[in-house]
Scaffold this motif. Structure first.
Motif, PDB file in Angstrom:
ATOM      1  N   ARG A   2       0.268  -1.255   0.265  1.00  0.00           N
ATOM      2  CA  ARG A   2      -0.186  -0.159   0.008  1.00  0.00           C
ATOM      3  C   ARG A   2       1.263   1.725  -0.002  1.00  0.00           C
ATOM      4  O   ARG A   2       0.476   2.260  -0.081  1.00  0.00           O
ATOM      5  CB  ARG A   2      -1.043  -0.260   0.946  1.00  0.00           C
ATOM      6  CG  ARG A   2      -0.302  -0.261   2.685  1.00  0.00           C
ATOM      7  CD  ARG A   2      -1.448  -0.108   3.630  1.00  0.00           C
ATOM      8  NE  ARG A   2      -0.325   0.396   5.041  1.00  0.00           N
ATOM      9  CZ  ARG A   2      -0.903  -1.599   5.794  1.00  0.00           C
ATOM     10  NH1 ARG A   2      -0.770  -2.356   5.173  1.00  0.00           N
ATOM     11  NH2 ARG A   2       0.068  -1.249   7.328  1.00  0.00           N
ATOM     12  N   LEU A   6       0.859   4.374  -2.577  1.00  0.00           N
ATOM     13  CA  LEU A   6       0.721   5.744  -2.126  1.00  0.00           C
ATOM     14  C   LEU A   6       1.796   6.453  -2.999  1.00  0.00           C
ATOM     15  O   LEU A   6       2.245   7.855  -3.837  1.00  0.00           O
ATOM     16  CB  LEU A   6       1.599   5.962  -1.048  1.00  0.00           C
ATOM     17  CG  LEU A   6       0.985   7.128  -0.109  1.00  0.00           C
ATOM     18  CD1 LEU A   6      -0.837   8.180  -0.640  1.00  0.00           C
ATOM     19  CD2 LEU A   6       0.663   7.097   1.374  1.00  0.00           C
ATOM     20  N   THR A  39      -5.308   2.827  -3.698  1.00  0.00           N
ATOM     21  CA  THR A  39      -4.262   2.865  -2.643  1.00  0.00           C
ATOM     22  C   THR A  39      -5.192   3.304  -1.933  1.00  0.00           C
ATOM     23  O   THR A  39      -5.248   2.242  -0.720  1.00  0.00           O
ATOM     24  CB  THR A  39      -3.673   4.312  -3.105  1.00  0.00           C
ATOM     25  OG1 THR A  39      -2.722   4.224  -3.411  1.00  0.00           O
ATOM     26  CG2 THR A  39      -2.620   4.879  -0.878  1.00  0.00           C
TER      27      THR A  39
END
Length: 79
Positions: A2, A6, A39
């Protein structure tokens, strides 16, 4: 994963706002918007997985619960 999503999303928006052509701007904006969606889902999934139960009860333990008995896998709570 994740955090990588991002960083890539922020990078896509950085590229979006530094391009001079409309085609490149539109492409990186689309990639950035898809990145925001991915995200967000990745962070939500991590949050849900962090607070989910580790194991589910077996059929035997479910039957014991229906009978009003304590499941064997879990200790009786202190009262």
């Amino acid at each position: 994963m994740r955090w990588l999503l991002l960083v890539l999303t922020v990078f896509a928006f950085l590229l979006c706002f530094t391009r001079h052509g409309a085609g490149a701007w539109g492409f990186w904006m689309l990639v950035g918007l898809i990145g925001i969606f991915a995200t967000t889902l990745a962070f939500v999934q991590a949050r849900i997985a962090g607070s989910a139960r580790d194991d589910s009860l077996s059929e035997y333990d479910l039957r014991r619960l229906r009978e009003g008995k304590v499941p064997l896998k879990h200790e009786r709570p202190e009262q």
